[in-house]
Design a protein around this motif. Structure first.
Motif, short mmCIF file in Angstrom:
data_model
loop_
_atom_site.label_atom_id
_atom_site.label_comp_id
_atom_site.label_asym_id
_atom_site.label_seq_id
_atom_site.Cartn_x
_atom_site.Cartn_y
_atom_site.Cartn_z
N ILE A 1 40.01 28.24 35.43
CA ILE A 1 40.11 27.29 36.59
C ILE A 1 39.25 27.97 37.61
N THR A 2 39.73 29.27 38.04
CA THR A 2 39.38 30.33 39.19
C THR A 2 38.08 30.96 38.84
N GLY A 3 37.76 31.35 37.64
CA GLY A 3 36.67 31.96 37.13
C GLY A 3 37.13 33.63 37.35
N TYR A 4 38.18 34.05 38.00
CA TYR A 4 38.66 35.39 37.98
C TYR A 4 39.37 35.72 36.55
N THR A 5 38.91 36.90 36.14
CA THR A 5 39.61 37.45 34.84
C THR A 5 41.03 37.80 35.38
N ALA A 6 41.72 38.28 34.29
CA ALA A 6 43.09 38.82 34.77
C ALA A 6 42.98 40.21 35.38
N ALA A 7 41.98 40.73 34.81
CA ALA A 7 41.72 42.26 35.42
C ALA A 7 41.06 42.13 36.83
N PRO B 1 47.40 36.46 46.43
CA PRO B 1 46.75 35.19 46.22
C PRO B 1 45.65 34.80 46.99
N ASP B 2 45.47 35.51 48.23
CA ASP B 2 44.37 35.18 49.06
C ASP B 2 42.94 35.24 48.23
N LEU B 3 43.01 35.75 47.41
CA LEU B 3 41.93 35.88 46.42
C LEU B 3 41.18 34.34 46.28
N LEU B 4 42.27 33.33 46.47
CA LEU B 4 41.73 32.17 46.21
C LEU B 4 41.58 31.22 47.47
N ARG B 5 41.62 31.83 48.36
CA ARG B 5 41.89 31.32 49.81
C ARG B 5 40.40 30.51 50.13
N TRP C 1 58.17 24.73 46.53
CA TRP C 1 57.31 23.86 47.40
C TRP C 1 56.34 23.34 46.46
N GLN C 2 55.90 22.16 46.58
CA GLN C 2 55.09 21.39 46.09
C GLN C 2 54.01 20.66 46.95
N GLY C 3 52.72 20.71 46.40
CA GLY C 3 51.76 19.95 47.36
C GLY C 3 50.45 20.33 46.72
N GLU C 4 49.24 20.00 47.54
CA GLU C 4 48.04 20.23 47.48
C GLU C 4 47.29 21.06 48.25
N ILE C 5 46.58 22.11 47.47
CA ILE C 5 46.00 23.21 48.21
C ILE C 5 44.32 23.32 47.89
N THR C 6 43.86 23.42 48.64
CA THR C 6 42.20 23.65 48.46
C THR C 6 42.07 25.20 48.37
N GLY C 7 41.62 25.50 46.79
CA GLY C 7 41.27 26.71 46.53
C GLY C 7 39.58 27.10 46.52
N ARG C 8 39.31 28.24 46.17
CA ARG C 8 38.16 28.61 46.19
C ARG C 8 37.94 29.45 45.02
N ARG C 9 36.94 29.08 43.97
CA ARG C 9 36.83 29.67 42.72
C ARG C 9 35.92 30.75 43.01
N LYS C 10 35.79 31.67 42.15
CA LYS C 10 34.94 32.99 41.96
C LYS C 10 33.50 32.59 42.44
N PHE D 1 38.03 23.86 45.37
CA PHE D 1 38.51 22.78 44.62
C PHE D 1 39.76 22.32 45.00
N PRO D 2 40.32 21.04 44.90
CA PRO D 2 41.64 20.81 45.03
C PRO D 2 42.58 20.97 44.11
N GLN D 3 43.60 21.47 44.31
CA GLN D 3 44.55 21.85 43.16
C GLN D 3 46.01 21.29 43.55
N SER D 4 46.91 21.21 42.57
CA SER D 4 48.07 20.55 42.81
C SER D 4 49.05 21.80 42.38
N VAL D 5 49.93 22.10 43.37
CA VAL D 5 50.43 23.40 43.23
C VAL D 5 51.93 23.27 43.30
#
Ligand code: C2E
Ligand code: MG
Ligand code: MG
Length: 727
Positions: free
Chosen positions: A204-210, A217-221, A243-252, A257-261
């Motif tokens: 989803i995000t394009g970031y590898t585990a490494a 988590p600011d990585l996806l801000r 907490w449950q809700g929608e957050i707009t994240g940023r891919r690599k 993109f909208p995500q349900s978190v």
């Protein structure tokens, strides 16, 4: 005790199903509170890792069964239903034995659930589904303690095994469930650093585990959320509650993109948060589909304009607001004429393209805040949601008609199209959108019946008003060229000497057939149509010309005040005024400018520099009609104004009306503080004069001394040295 709590939990869960937003979060927090309370005494920290899994799995709709100490089932998740086939209704209240396989040899540890008294544990056992099918289940069991540490129940967390597995294998299984989940999972440690992510996270995000591990988590801000929202999410990760809700994240890639978190935490026995995990899914596809649906439901596909459904909704909202704010709006139903013949002769496609272009012309003719909608084949509706005056909608209707004047070019054809516009006004004509559209339509039909195009109001009274308004406008335009306008001069006299110390130039319109028309009637029309700019220029020019003439006649004339409209007040005004003065060789000290508080709508940062420039050129400014606008005293101090004119509406009441007296007194006191000269407008009686003089007013202008008079009469008054007797 435990059962009560679980029941409380279940009741809250049930309640949560129908809740959203803040309320949902509230209930979820309550549930988490209860669970955390139950967990406080969990004596086995070694179970922590399993618990991380259990908690995560529960969010992944895993089968979880909760039972009391006697083995009766009290909690049954959707996952449990999925695994066993029993609904919560069928399962809750049953003894856990009803899930046991029939073959006792195969049952593994005998009734393991009931003999477990401390610590989380992992067991495998043979179980039976509703269908009769038997299977090996891996169960992670966690006891639930009451406040005194006694075991009161058990949470069993199951998964189906294809073959018996060791504890390590089960752990591995859980890890692989997490890894293979469709939902992205991110686990952070107590320092809010990412310690683990799954492959969906990477997908989803394009970031590898490494790349992700070790970051926060600011990585996806994305930057799409404000501080208070981010604080909420942060607090959830620190254990404030699930907490449950929608957050707009940023891919690599940088794409948002909208995500349900959903975010939860895992704690140690002492309550410290050891990990937080967030499970999210990318909902951009759903969101896009929803938006497409939304467009289909609310917009016309041919023109991209709002359709009748959306229009009705927006207009109804606007009407509610208008009722609150006491404002008007208008609905213009626009029917295109002779459109079918275009469709018939040139084909549907040409017709569709023409409609699209017509829509674009209409849209361009309207203001951004107006709504344009296509409500039917050849019918558009324009909704003007906030108009100052009802008549203004006629101006807009004319603009829309004018926008059709140029031919359209479609597929090589030059096409002409005409329209009829029916206008309904709210709230006067009706108070809901459907009704108003019907009335506007009926006005359109009336035009068409007459075989004409053009516009018509639904209400006869409005038609009359619009007609008068238009007539006045066109006649006023003529008046300017045909020299039907002239200036009268009203003297201002000193309340100390009684002598004429100035005058105000007031415009008059000598209509060829209607006689004198009051500026109170035509100045507002001139303001609305912009004609006031030409009129204003004419007035200043005429006043300067007159002063020059008087001076040439050897008359010593006191300064003449000229009224300025707010619309004349732009940055070129000083230059224009000076050029006029120059042209007539009139000194700046001979002309005063009267302005009103309505000027302030342009903002003090705009008007104050212009005022300063005028004053710097030697022109004095008077504030007219003082007390009727919304002058802030703070601005008044900053305005370079030398004269305050108390509005006639306060003068009328003195000395009889206590309120008016108090206002007049306050204005005079304030003017004196600011060292401004004070002129009372509209003084008609000796009593008023005496009262105002005693207050400390400097000058008087009003019928008591003289009404506005023609230039020659004014010259005579000066020559004769006419004076007011001030007793
Ligand atoms: P204003 O500038 O406040 O002018 C004063 C108005 O009060 C004038 O009305 C004047 O005739 C009237 N008036 C003076 N003394 C008395 C009195 O004792 N009793 C009564 N009842 N009325 C009195 P007028 O000439 O009808 O002008 C009305 C308004 O039209 C003016 O109010 C001003 O706002 C506007 N106006 C007039 N000429 C011009 C102009 O050349 N340019 C602009 N922009 N506005 C103008
Ligand atoms: Mg005035
Ligand atoms: Mg006035």
């Amino acid at each position: 005790m435990f059962e009560e709590r679980v029941a409380e939990c279940l009741r809250l869960c049930e309640q949560a199903k129908s809740l959203h937003g803040v309320e949902l979060h509230g209930v979820l927090a309550e549930i988490a509170g209860i669970i955390d309370g139950l967990k406080q005494q969990a004596p086995d920290p070694a179970g922590a890792i399993l618990e991380v899994h259990a908690r995560i799995l529960s969010q992944l709709h895993e089968p979880i069964i909760t039972m009391n100490i006697d083995g009766y089932i009290v909690g049954w998740t959707a996952g449990a239903q999925g695994l066993f086939g029993y609904s919560p209704d069928e399962a809750i209240g049953q003894h856990v034995l009803f899930l046991y396989a029939s073959d006792p040899d195969q049952q593994g540890t005998e009734i393991p659930e009931l003999f477990l008294d401390h610590g989380g544990s992992l067991i495998e056992a043979r179980r039976r589904k509703k269908s009769g099918e038997e299977f090996w289940a891996a169960m992670s069991l966690s006891p639930i303690h009451d406040e005194d540490g006694g075991t009161i129940g058990l949470v069993a967390h199951l998964s189906e095994l294809t073959e018996r597995m060791s504890t390590e294998e089960t752990l591995h299984l859980h890890a692989s469930v997490i890894e293979n989940s469709d939902q992205g999972i991110l686990i952070t440690d107590a320092n809010e650093h990412i310690v683990s992510v799954n492959s969906a996270f990477t997908r989803i995000t394009g970031y590898t585990a490494a790349e992700a591990i070790g970051q926060t988590p600011d990585l996806l801000r994305s930057g799409a959320h404000d501080t208070s929202f981010r604080t909420q999410v942060r607090e959830a990760m620190r254990g404030a509650g699930p907490w449950q809700g929608e957050i707009t994240g940023r891919r690599k890639t940088g794409e948002t993109f909208p995500q349900s978190v959903s975010i939860s935490v895992v704690r140690r026995a002492n309550g410290d948060v050891t990990h937080a995990f967030s499970i999210f899914s990318d909902i951009s596809v759903q969101r896009a589909a929803e938006e497409r649906m939304q467009r289909l439901v609310n917009f016309d596909t041919g023109t991209g304009l709002p359709n009748r459904t959306l229009l009705t909704q927006l207009v109804d909202q606007a009407i509610t607001a208008a009722r609150r704010m006491d404002s008007h709006g208008a609905l213009l139903a626009i029917e295109l004429e002779r459109f079918t013949s275009i469709n018939d002769t040139l084909g549907q496609e040409v017709g569709d393209e023409l409609l699209r272009q017509v829509g674009m012309r209409f849209r361009a003719a309207l203001r951004d805040e107006d709504i344009l909608s296509r409500v039917g084949g050849t019918e558009f509706v324009a909704a003007l949601l906030n108009i100052q005056k009802r008549e203004h909608s006629a101006i807009v209707a004319q603009k829309l008609l004018d926008s059709l004047a140029q031919p359209f070019s479609v597929a090589g054809h030059g096409l002409h199209i005409d329209a009829s516009i029916g206008i309904a006004i709210y709230p006067e004509d009706g108070e809901d959108a459907t009704m108003l559209i019907r009335f506007a339509d009926s006005a359109t039909k009336r035009i068409q019946k007459g075989g004409e195009s053009g516009y018509l109001f639904y209400s006869p009274e409005m038609n009359q008003r619009a007609k008068e308004h238009l007539l006045l406008e066109s006649e006023l335009r003529k008046a300017l060229v045909q020299q039907e306008l002239l200036l009268y001069y009203q003297p201002k006299v000193s309340l100390r000497s009684g002598r004429i110390v100035g005058s105000e130039a007031l415009i008059r319109w000598k209509h060829p057939s209607n006689g004198m028309i009051s500026p109170a009637k035509f100045i507002p029309v001139a303001e609305e149509t912009g004609l006031i700019l030409d009129i204003g220029t004419w007035v200043l020019d005429q006043a300067c010309r007159q002063v020059r003439q008087w001076l040439d006649q050897g008359l010593s004339v006191p300064p003449v005040a000229v009224n300025l409209s707010a619309r004349q007040f732009d940055k070129n005004l000083p230059q224009r005024v000076l050029a006029t003065l120059d042209q007539h060789r009139v000194d700046a000290s001979q002309i005063k400018l009267e302005i009103t508080e309505s000027l302030l709508v342009k903002g003090p940062e705009v008007v104050i520099p212009i005022m300063n420039a005028l004053v710097a050129s030697g022109l004095a400014l008077s504030l007219d009609d003082f007390g009727t606008g919304y002058s802030s005293l703070a601005y008044l101090k900053k305005f370079p104004i030398s004269t305050l004119k108390i509005d006639r509406s306060f003068v009328i009441g003195v000395p009889g009306d206590d309120n008016d007296c108090a206002i007049a007194r306050a204005i005079v006191t304030m003017g004196q503080q600011l060292r401004q000269e004070i002129v009372a407008e509209g003084v008609e009686t000796v009593e008023q004069m005496v009262f105002l003089r005693n207050l400390g007013c400097d000058q008087l202008q009003g019928f008591l001394f003289s009404p506005p008079v023609a230039a020659d009469d004014f010259a005579r008054m000066i020559r004769e040295g006419q004076k007011l007797s001030i007793g």
